[in-house]
Design a protein around this motif. Sequence first.
Motif, short mmCIF file in Angstrom:
data_model
loop_
_atom_site.label_atom_id
_atom_site.label_comp_id
_atom_site.label_asym_id
_atom_site.label_seq_id
_atom_site.Cartn_x
_atom_site.Cartn_y
_atom_site.Cartn_z
N GLU A 193 0.82 -1.21 0.00
CA GLU A 193 0.00 0.00 0.00
C GLU A 193 0.86 1.26 0.00
O GLU A 193 0.53 2.25 -0.66
CB GLU A 193 -0.93 0.01 1.21
CG GLU A 193 -2.06 -0.99 1.12
CD GLU A 193 -3.11 -0.78 2.20
OE1 GLU A 193 -4.32 -0.90 1.89
OE2 GLU A 193 -2.73 -0.48 3.34
N THR A 226 -9.09 1.38 0.98
CA THR A 226 -8.89 0.64 -0.27
C THR A 226 -9.73 -0.63 -0.32
O THR A 226 -10.00 -1.27 0.70
CB THR A 226 -7.41 0.26 -0.45
OG1 THR A 226 -6.99 -0.56 0.65
CG2 THR A 226 -6.54 1.51 -0.52
N SER A 266 -4.25 -9.01 4.97
CA SER A 266 -4.90 -7.69 4.96
C SER A 266 -6.03 -7.54 5.96
O SER A 266 -6.43 -6.43 6.28
CB SER A 266 -5.47 -7.41 3.57
OG SER A 266 -6.58 -8.28 3.31
N THR A 293 -8.67 -1.39 4.96
CA THR A 293 -8.39 -2.26 3.82
C THR A 293 -9.38 -3.41 3.76
O THR A 293 -9.76 -3.95 4.80
CB THR A 293 -6.96 -2.82 3.93
OG1 THR A 293 -6.02 -1.76 3.82
CG2 THR A 293 -6.69 -3.82 2.84
#
Length: 210
Positions: free
Chosen positions: A143, A153, A169, A175
């Motif tokens: 990232e 994201t 993640s 995220t």
Amino acid sequence: MEVKVLNVSGKETGAKVQLPESIFAIEPNDHAIYLDVKQYLANQRQGTHKSKQRNEIAGSTRKLYKQKGTGGARAGSVKSPLFNGGGRVFGPQPRDYSFKLNKKLKSLARKSALTYKAQDNNILVLEDFSFDTIKTKSYIKMEADLNVTNDKTLLVIAGAENNNVYLSSRNLKKTKVISVEQLNTYDVLNAGKLLLTTGAVKTLEEAFAK
């Protein structure tokens, strides 16, 4: 719409991918988006809220005081909704909040959301990748290299990638990693940056072509 393909280090690979106009460049339908997001949020609700009605309160049913002569309002039992601790009038009851939408409308909503992301230049295409081990630091570094550390994201993978990407993640608040099959309008709009692998773009095109 042609987009440059990046690697996990944030550098251009020299390859380019064509984002289908039938998915990323349609006339957005805001009402379809509204309905799809409304359905998504409604389906998340457990609907287990419950308050006790008068007949469910534990308490005596005897008349509290005589009908006349007190100068006050007539009262039946302590379970009356008028008293503290009494039953609740028209209180919430368990219910199912989910509702159905037809497939064409949901498809239109997703394509509208993807179009908005493309119009705002908030889509990054990455070459297919995987992690050898489950390591959150690896995802954080990716990232940082992509310069999306401060953005919320959404990474969409084709599904064939190593599961370590998802596991690396899931401990990050801003995220989310999903497969093409899990793609939904809410997640697309909720993300600041949309990350697509080249495999995901191809799978996405095939899925909407059906």
